[in-house]
Design an enzyme around this catalytic site. Structure first.
Site, PDB file in Angstrom:
ATOM      1  N   CYS A   2       1.527  26.549  45.025  1.00 25.32           N
ATOM      2  CA  CYS A   2       1.381  25.546  46.080  1.00 25.32           C
ATOM      3  C   CYS A   2       0.560  26.097  47.249  1.00 25.32           C
ATOM      4  O   CYS A   2       0.424  27.296  47.427  1.00 25.32           O
ATOM      5  CB  CYS A   2       2.758  25.156  46.609  1.00 25.32           C
ATOM      6  SG  CYS A   2       3.837  24.529  45.330  1.00 25.32           S
ATOM      7  N   ARG A  27      -5.954  27.163  44.324  1.00 23.97           N
ATOM      8  CA  ARG A  27      -4.650  27.697  43.907  1.00 23.97           C
ATOM      9  C   ARG A  27      -4.051  26.866  42.776  1.00 23.97           C
ATOM     10  O   ARG A  27      -3.063  27.255  42.163  1.00 23.97           O
ATOM     11  CB  ARG A  27      -3.705  27.727  45.109  1.00 23.97           C
ATOM     12  CG  ARG A  27      -4.185  28.626  46.227  1.00 23.97           C
ATOM     13  CD  ARG A  27      -3.487  28.301  47.550  1.00 23.97           C
ATOM     14  NE  ARG A  27      -2.119  28.683  47.554  1.00 23.97           N
ATOM     15  CZ  ARG A  27      -1.691  29.891  47.944  1.00 23.97           C
ATOM     16  NH1 ARG A  27      -2.578  30.800  48.302  1.00 23.97           N
ATOM     17  NH2 ARG A  27      -0.421  30.190  47.969  1.00 23.97           N
ATOM     18  N   TRP A  74       2.055  22.566  43.176  1.00 26.67           N
ATOM     19  CA  TRP A  74       1.954  22.957  41.761  1.00 26.67           C
ATOM     20  C   TRP A  74       3.376  22.878  41.247  1.00 26.67           C
ATOM     21  O   TRP A  74       4.239  23.689  41.617  1.00 26.67           O
ATOM     22  CB  TRP A  74       1.397  24.384  41.661  1.00 26.67           C
ATOM     23  CG  TRP A  74       1.121  24.818  40.257  1.00 26.67           C
ATOM     24  CD1 TRP A  74       0.070  24.459  39.464  1.00 26.67           C
ATOM     25  CD2 TRP A  74       1.925  25.706  39.458  1.00 26.67           C
ATOM     26  NE1 TRP A  74       0.158  25.075  38.248  1.00 26.67           N
ATOM     27  CE2 TRP A  74       1.278  25.842  38.204  1.00 26.67           C
ATOM     28  CE3 TRP A  74       3.088  26.399  39.669  1.00 26.67           C
ATOM     29  CZ2 TRP A  74       1.775  26.632  37.173  1.00 26.67           C
ATOM     30  CZ3 TRP A  74       3.598  27.200  38.654  1.00 26.67           C
ATOM     31  CH2 TRP A  74       2.948  27.312  37.421  1.00 26.67           C
ATOM     32  N   ASN A 100       6.263  26.588  49.775  1.00 26.21           N
ATOM     33  CA  ASN A 100       5.713  27.274  48.598  1.00 26.21           C
ATOM     34  C   ASN A 100       6.798  28.242  48.147  1.00 26.21           C
ATOM     35  O   ASN A 100       7.349  28.983  48.951  1.00 26.21           O
ATOM     36  CB  ASN A 100       4.433  28.024  48.964  1.00 26.21           C
ATOM     37  CG  ASN A 100       3.879  28.769  47.759  1.00 26.21           C
ATOM     38  OD1 ASN A 100       4.154  28.404  46.614  1.00 26.21           O
ATOM     39  ND2 ASN A 100       3.133  29.835  48.002  1.00 26.21           N
ATOM     40  N   GLY A 101       7.135  28.216  46.846  1.00 25.47           N
ATOM     41  CA  GLY A 101       8.160  29.141  46.333  1.00 25.47           C
ATOM     42  C   GLY A 101       9.233  28.373  45.582  1.00 25.47           C
ATOM     43  O   GLY A 101       9.030  27.240  45.153  1.00 25.47           O
ATOM     44  N   GLU A 499      -9.777  39.492  26.667  1.00 21.18           N
ATOM     45  CA  GLU A 499     -10.182  38.819  27.912  1.00 21.18           C
ATOM     46  C   GLU A 499     -11.127  37.666  27.602  1.00 21.18           C
ATOM     47  O   GLU A 499     -11.007  36.587  28.188  1.00 21.18           O
ATOM     48  CB  GLU A 499     -10.828  39.827  28.851  1.00 21.18           C
ATOM     49  CG  GLU A 499     -11.382  39.245  30.141  1.00 21.18           C
ATOM     50  CD  GLU A 499     -10.328  38.551  31.007  1.00 21.18           C
ATOM     51  OE1 GLU A 499      -9.116  38.684  30.721  1.00 21.18           O
ATOM     52  OE2 GLU A 499     -10.722  37.837  31.938  1.00 21.18           O
ATOM     53  N   LYS A 503     -10.324  33.828  28.740  1.00 22.74           N
ATOM     54  CA  LYS A 503     -11.277  33.048  29.544  1.00 22.74           C
ATOM     55  C   LYS A 503     -11.564  31.713  28.876  1.00 22.74           C
ATOM     56  O   LYS A 503     -11.532  30.665  29.513  1.00 22.74           O
ATOM     57  CB  LYS A 503     -12.591  33.831  29.726  1.00 22.74           C
ATOM     58  CG  LYS A 503     -12.496  34.984  30.678  1.00 22.74           C
ATOM     59  CD  LYS A 503     -12.560  34.594  32.129  1.00 22.74           C
ATOM     60  CE  LYS A 503     -11.294  34.510  32.891  1.00 22.74           C
ATOM     61  NZ  LYS A 503     -10.236  35.430  32.815  1.00 22.74           N
ATOM     62  N   GLU A 506      -8.379  29.354  28.783  1.00 21.29           N
ATOM     63  CA  GLU A 506      -7.798  28.880  30.049  1.00 21.29           C
ATOM     64  C   GLU A 506      -8.710  27.891  30.771  1.00 21.29           C
ATOM     65  O   GLU A 506      -8.226  27.094  31.565  1.00 21.29           O
ATOM     66  CB  GLU A 506      -7.434  30.042  30.957  1.00 21.29           C
ATOM     67  CG  GLU A 506      -8.567  30.793  31.585  1.00 21.29           C
ATOM     68  CD  GLU A 506      -8.065  31.814  32.613  1.00 21.29           C
ATOM     69  OE1 GLU A 506      -7.165  31.519  33.399  1.00 21.29           O
ATOM     70  OE2 GLU A 506      -8.598  32.928  32.587  1.00 21.29           O
ATOM     71  N   HIS A 522      -5.334  42.232   8.249  1.00 19.54           N
ATOM     72  CA  HIS A 522      -3.866  42.267   8.078  1.00 19.54           C
ATOM     73  C   HIS A 522      -3.256  40.909   8.378  1.00 19.54           C
ATOM     74  O   HIS A 522      -2.139  40.829   8.896  1.00 19.54           O
ATOM     75  CB  HIS A 522      -3.276  43.356   8.990  1.00 19.54           C
ATOM     76  CG  HIS A 522      -3.776  44.719   8.660  1.00 19.54           C
ATOM     77  ND1 HIS A 522      -3.382  45.427   7.537  1.00 19.54           N
ATOM     78  CD2 HIS A 522      -4.712  45.495   9.258  1.00 19.54           C
ATOM     79  CE1 HIS A 522      -4.018  46.586   7.487  1.00 19.54           C
ATOM     80  NE2 HIS A 522      -4.834  46.654   8.527  1.00 19.54           N
ATOM     81  N   LYS A 621      -3.868  29.861  40.853  1.00 22.97           N
ATOM     82  CA  LYS A 621      -4.628  31.091  41.099  1.00 22.97           C
ATOM     83  C   LYS A 621      -3.702  32.291  41.144  1.00 22.97           C
ATOM     84  O   LYS A 621      -4.067  33.361  40.701  1.00 22.97           O
ATOM     85  CB  LYS A 621      -5.418  31.012  42.410  1.00 22.97           C
ATOM     86  CG  LYS A 621      -6.305  32.222  42.659  1.00 22.97           C
ATOM     87  CD  LYS A 621      -7.308  32.442  41.542  1.00 22.97           C
ATOM     88  CE  LYS A 621      -8.125  33.708  41.703  1.00 22.97           C
ATOM     89  NZ  LYS A 621      -8.881  34.055  40.494  1.00 22.97           N
TER      90      LYS A 621
HETATM   91  C1  AGP Z   1      -6.813  35.082  34.690  1.00 26.95           C
HETATM   92  O1  AGP Z   1      -8.041  34.400  34.485  1.00 26.95           O
HETATM   93  C2  AGP Z   1      -5.684  34.104  34.854  1.00 26.95           C
HETATM   94  N1  AGP Z   1      -5.947  33.234  35.950  1.00 26.95           N
HETATM   95  C3  AGP Z   1      -4.325  34.769  34.904  1.00 26.95           C
HETATM   96  O2  AGP Z   1      -4.071  35.329  33.638  1.00 26.95           O
HETATM   97  C4  AGP Z   1      -4.164  35.903  35.941  1.00 26.95           C
HETATM   98  O3  AGP Z   1      -4.900  37.029  35.555  1.00 26.95           O
HETATM   99  C5  AGP Z   1      -2.670  36.301  35.981  1.00 26.95           C
HETATM  100  O4  AGP Z   1      -1.926  35.185  36.426  1.00 26.95           O
HETATM  101  C6  AGP Z   1      -2.398  37.504  36.880  1.00 26.95           C
HETATM  102  O5  AGP Z   1      -2.775  37.204  38.200  1.00 26.95           O
HETATM  103  P1  AGP Z   1      -2.764  38.422  39.271  1.00 26.95           P
HETATM  104  O6  AGP Z   1      -3.865  39.356  38.881  1.00 26.95           O
HETATM  105  O7  AGP Z   1      -3.000  37.764  40.594  1.00 26.95           O
HETATM  106  O8  AGP Z   1      -1.419  39.076  39.185  1.00 26.95           O
END
Ligand code: AGP
Length: 626
Positions: A2, A27, A74, A100-101, A499, A503, A506, A522, A621
């Site tokens: 949030c 975010r 969020w 937020n939280g 990675e 990418k 997501e 395997h 984020k």
């Molecule tokens: C990465 O592209 C994602 N947005 C997500 O996996 C992110 O890396 C993960 O939530 C960890 O975030 P942080 O590095 O702020 O802890």
């Protein structure tokens, strides 16, 4: 996660709040709302979906109110519907709150308040807060406090369990904006005769660079006369704002279609800034690296445990490779969400590293807090062996661990991590080389060769960006409707395969998996056919031939092969249907390069699919919930 904004001053609050929420869109959110106080009433407007829905509702009922709060939600508790959007109010609609939280004890509080006649209209945990404040306001002895609103909120937050950043206004106290921080970030901005609050500095920096991040357990009262800060016990605290070294342009797109593309292109500068910061020691003779860490953090190190999530976990896997191969230290990498419940045996000579670009990821913070707890009462050296690697040193992480390596990516707006990942890799190269120098596990010549190689990387990334932009855009046309993707790599490039897959999934919502190339036979090879393309990272070095033969195996199953490689002829030229060429650099340094075409491929496929690249569905984020 949030987003919270707040304003009290001499301008109309609504537009300032909306502009602030726009700067926090990165975010991730699914609804939004604003509340202001005008002519003795709280005016609360909320909307499901994106901010333009809220803006169009506000245009019909705009007021010149000069105090207000705003929120992008969020969803954690309760569907992303308007009735669950913030701000939430008490039954009499005199108090409005954004949060937020997570309030962990909201169920019992809700039942308690219902028993006292409070009526709830949402499914959220947040809604207990305005009702709790109203209850305390009602029971405050008259003239018991110079600010009854502040005192009622102080009493209310002492009943809350969990993580919460709050901003509160009330129709009965139109000159007061109260903000609270407990395990979720909140920063105050100091303007000329006006005050701001926000979850993060991009929402404030257009108005002022004088900021004061609240710390956990703090509550602040913002009025036209200034700011008073207290702890939850009610003791007054003396704190000074500081100046942000922040360029507002950093939160603009500067001609790029999306923040993510801009941030991919900022990576050469990130590597240069890292080289400048980490690889320029003063007069140190022991190590060519300068991370500003105390020497005793390194002495007698026997093992390293790293906790992280998502992309940061991938960076940690590369860190493991570097720390073991260069510094000879046994290193384990854990998902933070798992480590919390199955912590490894550690000794006084174990270094725990938490990697988090936001510094606010709940799982990573909780794993580190657990480790800190385990060390309570032990010898100081043992307690000191907690290190954070983060892009936001002012975050919760910065308050939790004694040592920080700040990564130098600058603010990253796109939810998908790109330049912060590269910055994390640079921090791990610096840490591994620093340890190798101090432990003399690598000769000075080799150290120098590696560092010289790193100094070439920025221009190699620029060359890769130059050559890959068009290639990946073309490929995106062909793969935009693909349903499944496989990414493979070996050795130091296996985490890059992971990675690349993350990418793609997501931001394009296409199913993608990364595997060690040797693992395909395997089981996963059963997935392959003409509809499942395979991206293979094939870098000349210790595992090149093996990756090529794994690519052969995939090709024999009719998969279309995309090669990330500097090799253009010979077997590579025959096997790969498409090449994403990268410069020929040392295998040890190649991950900083090989990730770039994968970032671009994911970006162009998602953009081709017309998706919200900077704010992918369901994502935030930083994930401050567990
Ligand atoms: C990465 O592209 C994602 N947005 C997500 O996996 C992110 O890396 C993960 O939530 C960890 O975030 P942080 O590095 O702020 O802890």
């Amino acid at each position: 996660m949030c987003g919270i904004v707040g304003y009290i001053g001499t301008q109309a609050a609504t537009d300032i709040l909306l502009a602030g929420l726009e700067k926090l869109e990165y975010r991730g959110y699914d609804s939004a709302g604003i509340a202001t106080v005008w002519e003795g009433e709280v005016n609360c407007v909320r909307a499901k979906g994106k901010l333009h829905n809220l803006r169009s509702k506000l245009e019909q009922i705009e007021t010149p109110a000069q105090i207000g709060i705003g929120h992008t939600r969020w969803a954690t508790h309760g569907k992303p519907e308007e009735y669950n959007a913030h701000p939430h109010m008490d039954t009499a609609k005199r108090v409005a709150v954004v949060q937020n939280g997570i309030i962990e004890n909201y169920r019992e509080l809700r039942e308690e308040l219902k028993g006292k006649g409070h009526q709830f209209v949402s499914e959220t945990d947040t809604e207990v807060i305005p009702h709790l404040i109203a209850e305390f306001l009602k029971n405050l002895p008259p003239s018991s406090s110079s600010s009854p609103l502040l005192e009622a909120i102080r009493q209310a937050v002492n009943r809350l369990h969990g993580a919460f950043a709050l901003a509160v206004i009330s129709a009965d106290y139109p000159d007061e904006l109260i903000v609270v921080r407990q395990q979720a970030p909140l920063v105050i901005g100091f303007g000329q005769g006006e005050l701001f609050c926000a979850s993060d500095t991009p929402a404030i920096v257009s108005y002022t660079r004088a900021v004061l991040p609240l710390e956990n357990g703090e509550i602040a009262r913002l009025t036209p006369l200034g700011v008073e800060i207290y702890n939850f016990a009610g003791d007054r605290l003396k704190k000074q704002p500081r100046l942000l070294n922040f360029n507002p342009a950093m939160v603009e797109k500067q001609g790029f279609k999306h923040f993510m593309l801009k941030e991919i292109h900022e990576q050469p500068g990130v590597v240069r800034a890292s080289l400048e910061a980490y690889f320029n020691p003063a007069e140190s003779t022991e190590s060519p690296i300068n991370l500003g860490l105390p020497a005793d953090l390194y002495t007698d190190l026997e093992q390293i445990q790293i906790v992280a999530c998502g992309t940061s976990w991938h960076a940690a896997l590369i860190g493991k490779y570097l720390l073991e191969q260069l510094a000879g230290i046994s290193t384990q990498v854990h998902y933070a969400s798992e480590y919390r419940y199955a912590a490894s045996p550690v000794t006084a000579n174990t270094l725990i590293i938490g990697v988090t670009q936001s510094g606010e990821t709940a799982d990573t913070l909780a794993a580190l807090a657990m480790e800190k707890e385990r060390r309570q009462g032990k010898e100081p050296k043992y307690q000191a062996r907690l290190l954070g690697i983060t892009n936001r040193p002012e975050s919760s992480l910065g308050h939790l661990v004694p040592h920080i390596i700040s990564t130098l990516a600058g603010i990253e707006i796109g939810v998908a991590a790109t330049k912060t990942f590269t910055a994390q890799l640079m921090a791990f190269y610096a840490l591994a080389l620093d340890l190798a120098a101090r432990r003399q596990t690598v000769s000075k010549d080799i150290l120098e060769k590696i560092i010289n190689g790193l100094r070439q990387i920025p221009k190699e990334i620029e060359a890769t960006l130059e050559s890959q932009e068009r290639l990946t855009e073309q490929l995106a046309h062909e793969f935009a409707e693909t349903k499944d993707f496989i990414f493979v790599g070996r050795g130091i490039n296996f985490p890059i395969a992971l990675e690349g897959a993350l990418k793609l999934k997501e931001i394009s919502y296409i199913h993608a998996e990364g595997y060690p190339a040797g693992e395909m036979k395997h089981g996963p090879i059963a997935l392959l056919d003409a509809k499942v393309p395979v991206v293979a990272i094939a870098i000349p070095g210790s595992v090149y031939e093996k990756v090529i033969s794994n690519a052969q195996e995939a090709k024999a199953r009719d998969s279309r092969l995309i090669g990330v490689t500097p090799v253009k002829d010979g077997e590579a030229g025959e096997i790969f249907n498409d090449l994403l060429p990268v410069s020929d650099v040392e295998e040890l340094l190649s991950p900083i390069l090989t990730v770039v075409p994968l970032q671009l491929l994911a970006y162009h496929i998602a953009a081709r699919r017309g998706l919200d690249v900077d704010q992918p569905r369901n994502l935030a984020k930083s994930v401050t919930v567990e």
